[in-house]
Structures are given as C-alpha cells and as structure tokens.
Design a protein around this motif. Structure first.
Motif, PDB file in Angstrom:
ATOM      1  N   TRP A 110     -67.009  99.345  12.792  1.00  0.00           N
ATOM      2  CA  TRP A 110     -66.181 100.732  13.307  1.00  0.00           C
ATOM      3  C   TRP A 110     -67.180 101.432  13.771  1.00  0.00           C
ATOM      4  O   TRP A 110     -67.003 102.155  14.810  1.00  0.00           O
ATOM      5  N   LEU A 111     -68.398 101.716  13.035  1.00  0.00           N
ATOM      6  CA  LEU A 111     -69.395 102.849  13.656  1.00  0.00           C
ATOM      7  C   LEU A 111     -69.967 102.436  15.245  1.00  0.00           C
ATOM      8  O   LEU A 111     -70.073 103.282  16.026  1.00  0.00           O
ATOM      9  N   GLY A 117     -67.918 103.339  22.426  1.00  0.00           N
ATOM     10  CA  GLY A 117     -66.836 104.038  23.056  1.00  0.00           C
ATOM     11  C   GLY A 117     -66.890 105.484  23.432  1.00  0.00           C
ATOM     12  O   GLY A 117     -66.966 105.774  24.452  1.00  0.00           O
ATOM     13  N   TRP A 118     -67.663 106.190  22.607  1.00  0.00           N
ATOM     14  CA  TRP A 118     -67.788 107.786  23.021  1.00  0.00           C
ATOM     15  C   TRP A 118     -68.897 107.880  23.957  1.00  0.00           C
ATOM     16  O   TRP A 118     -68.886 108.898  24.620  1.00  0.00           O
ATOM     17  N   ILE A 119     -69.964 106.965  23.947  1.00  0.00           N
ATOM     18  CA  ILE A 119     -71.111 107.140  24.919  1.00  0.00           C
ATOM     19  C   ILE A 119     -70.573 106.589  26.264  1.00  0.00           C
ATOM     20  O   ILE A 119     -70.810 107.199  27.490  1.00  0.00           O
ATOM     21  N   ASN A 120     -70.090 105.457  26.393  1.00  0.00           N
ATOM     22  CA  ASN A 120     -69.641 104.691  27.720  1.00  0.00           C
ATOM     23  C   ASN A 120     -68.313 105.120  28.114  1.00  0.00           C
ATOM     24  O   ASN A 120     -68.059 105.151  29.622  1.00  0.00           O
ATOM     25  N   ASN A 121     -67.231 105.363  27.239  1.00  0.00           N
ATOM     26  CA  ASN A 121     -65.709 105.439  27.857  1.00  0.00           C
ATOM     27  C   ASN A 121     -65.328 106.852  27.104  1.00  0.00           C
ATOM     28  O   ASN A 121     -64.446 106.787  26.319  1.00  0.00           O
ATOM     29  N   THR A 122     -66.137 107.719  27.358  1.00  0.00           N
ATOM     30  CA  THR A 122     -65.664 109.272  26.664  1.00  0.00           C
ATOM     31  C   THR A 122     -64.116 109.608  27.037  1.00  0.00           C
ATOM     32  O   THR A 122     -63.392 109.871  26.156  1.00  0.00           O
ATOM     33  N   THR A 123     -63.668 109.534  28.373  1.00  0.00           N
ATOM     34  CA  THR A 123     -62.392 109.858  28.858  1.00  0.00           C
ATOM     35  C   THR A 123     -61.493 109.059  28.263  1.00  0.00           C
ATOM     36  O   THR A 123     -60.358 109.611  27.941  1.00  0.00           O
ATOM     37  N   HIS A 124     -61.678 107.731  28.191  1.00  0.00           N
ATOM     38  CA  HIS A 124     -60.807 106.660  27.359  1.00  0.00           C
ATOM     39  C   HIS A 124     -60.608 107.002  26.067  1.00  0.00           C
ATOM     40  O   HIS A 124     -59.488 106.874  25.759  1.00  0.00           O
ATOM     41  N   THR A 217     -60.972  93.203  15.627  1.00  0.00           N
ATOM     42  CA  THR A 217     -60.880  92.894  17.065  1.00  0.00           C
ATOM     43  C   THR A 217     -60.061  93.920  17.712  1.00  0.00           C
ATOM     44  O   THR A 217     -60.433  94.108  18.833  1.00  0.00           O
ATOM     45  N   LEU A 218     -58.813  94.353  17.183  1.00  0.00           N
ATOM     46  CA  LEU A 218     -57.928  95.248  17.752  1.00  0.00           C
ATOM     47  C   LEU A 218     -58.807  96.659  17.873  1.00  0.00           C
ATOM     48  O   LEU A 218     -58.575  97.380  19.029  1.00  0.00           O
ATOM     49  N   TYR A 219     -59.516  97.093  17.066  1.00  0.00           N
ATOM     50  CA  TYR A 219     -60.296  98.418  16.941  1.00  0.00           C
ATOM     51  C   TYR A 219     -61.371  98.233  18.171  1.00  0.00           C
ATOM     52  O   TYR A 219     -61.643  99.117  18.741  1.00  0.00           O
ATOM     53  N   SER A 220     -61.919  97.154  18.316  1.00  0.00           N
ATOM     54  CA  SER A 220     -62.920  96.733  19.501  1.00  0.00           C
ATOM     55  C   SER A 220     -62.148  96.855  20.616  1.00  0.00           C
ATOM     56  O   SER A 220     -62.932  97.498  21.898  1.00  0.00           O
ATOM     57  N   SER A 221     -61.183  96.463  20.937  1.00  0.00           N
ATOM     58  CA  SER A 221     -60.482  96.350  22.245  1.00  0.00           C
ATOM     59  C   SER A 221     -60.027  97.849  22.648  1.00  0.00           C
ATOM     60  O   SER A 221     -59.795  97.795  23.875  1.00  0.00           O
ATOM     61  N   GLU A 222     -59.814  98.781  21.770  1.00  0.00           N
ATOM     62  CA  GLU A 222     -59.506 100.062  22.152  1.00  0.00           C
ATOM     63  C   GLU A 222     -60.578 100.883  22.767  1.00  0.00           C
ATOM     64  O   GLU A 222     -60.415 101.891  23.374  1.00  0.00           O
TER      65      GLU A 222
END
Length: 224
Positions: A110-111, A117-124, A217-222
């Motif tokens: 999760w970490l 996600g927050w570094i590469n896809n912040t807007t997402h 897997t679902l958490y990673s796809s988000e």
C-alpha cells in the motif's frame, strides 16, 4: 501449558518453541525442483496455475507497461496460500493468523502504491478523493471520508486475513476439546463436523489468499 485458548496464536508461547515461524520458509524447499531439466507433474501443475493467475491479474491491472507486476502478485498469493494450508496441520503455527506477517505484507504494498501515485500521478490521485457527481457542499466531507478509507486499507487487508484464519482454527479447537466428554454417538457426529469444517477451512484458505491479492491488485490499478 497454554493459559488460554488464544495462546495458540501467540508465537512466543505456542508449544514453548522458538521455531514457530520456520513453517513460513518451508516453501523454499520446493524452489530447486523448478530448475530440473525435465519438469515433473507438480511443476507442470505449478506452471499451469501461474499462467492462469497471470491472465487473471493482467485483466485487473489493465496496464500494458506493467507486465512484470503479475509475477509479484502471483508470488504473494502463493505465499499466503501455502501458509494458510500449513496452518491446517497439527502442531504447525499459522503465521498468517498473526498481524506481524499480514501487516508486513499489506503495508509495504500500500505504501509503495501511494508513494508512486502521489509522485507520478498527483492529479489522478486527487481526483479519486472526490467521486464524480458529488455536490459542491459535500466535497469537503467526501475528501475526509475517502482519505480515511484510503489510510485504513492496509489495516483492513491485514485484519481480514488474520481474523478469518483465527476464526476457523478457534472453532476447530473448541469442538475438538469437547471430544473427551462426549458419548460414542455424539463423538461420531463431532468427527463428521470436524471433517466438514476442515473442508470449509481449506476453501477459506484459498479464498482469503485470492481476496488479499485481488484487493492489492485493485489498489495498484487505482494509481495508474
């Protein structure tokens, strides 16, 4: 002697042995057979399972640039599945019933997803905090709710796995302890009930390992 029923899930008191966690690494004994020149039936079945799981997780990830992620998720599923099944054998400590192992598996995944996600896809990631169609008045509350639900994800993953493992083993232990005080007819019914519960626990061992990995897997796809 165990002071209470839950002591059987405490690695420091279970049979007064310091080797309880060694059952987690028994699966490493099967690794050398993967390098045999002629594969055995076990290896052929193992490869068939890997291919099936790869196709399943590839659909969930739905990202063509992350083809190697399925191997990591397959390893996670097989690790949990192996330890779940080992716990069904007598005098073997069920490592997946302990929060030390389940939280160790859930938290790093999760970490790493959150950092990526927050570094590469912040807007997402920010867009995920407010579901589509939310009224403007409810947006601050939805951000708080989504943030809390995101933070507790590793805890829910770890507790779900350990609680399901503990519940079934406790029920088997409670029923087994009553066998010495029952008549022969009731003892026969108890044995049948124990066998049915053992079959149910085998199904739970498979389902919980699959659920843990699919949710990961679902958490990673988000974050993609």
């Amino acid at each position: 002697m165990m002071m209470n029923l839950f002591s059987s899930f405490d690695p420091s008191t279970n049979f007064n042995s310091s080797m309880n966690w060694s059952s987690t690494f028994i699966g490493l004994l099967f690794i050398p057979t993967l390098f045999w020149k002629i594969p055995s039936r076990t290896i052929m079945l193992w490869n068939k399972i890997n291919i099936t799981l790869h196709k399943e997780f590839k659909i969930l990830i739905s990202n063509s640039t992350s083809q190697g992620n399925t191997l990591m998720l397959i390893g996670l599923l097989l690790l949990i599945l192996f330890n779940n099944f080992l716990g069904l054998f007598p005098y073997i400590f069920t490592s997946t019933s302990h929060m030390v192992l389940t939280l160790t598996l859930a938290l790093p995944f999760w970490l790493s997803f959150m950092i990526f996600g927050w570094i590469n896809n912040t807007t997402h990631m920010l867009a995920h905090l407010v579901p589509t169609g939310t009224p403007n008045l409810l947006m601050p509350f939805m951000v708080c709710i989504e943030t809390i639900s995101n933070i507790i994800r590793p805890g829910t993953l770890a507790i779900r796995l350990s609680a399901n493992m503990i519940a079934g083993h406790l029920l088997l232990t409670l029923l087994g302890n009553t066998g010495s005080s029952l008549s022969m007819a009731m003892l026969s019914l108890l044995i049948i009930a124990q066998i049915l519960l053992l079959v149910l626990e085998s199904a739970v061992a498979i389902i919980q390992s699959y659920v843990f990995t699919v949710l990961t897997t679902l958490y990673s796809s988000e974050v993609n």
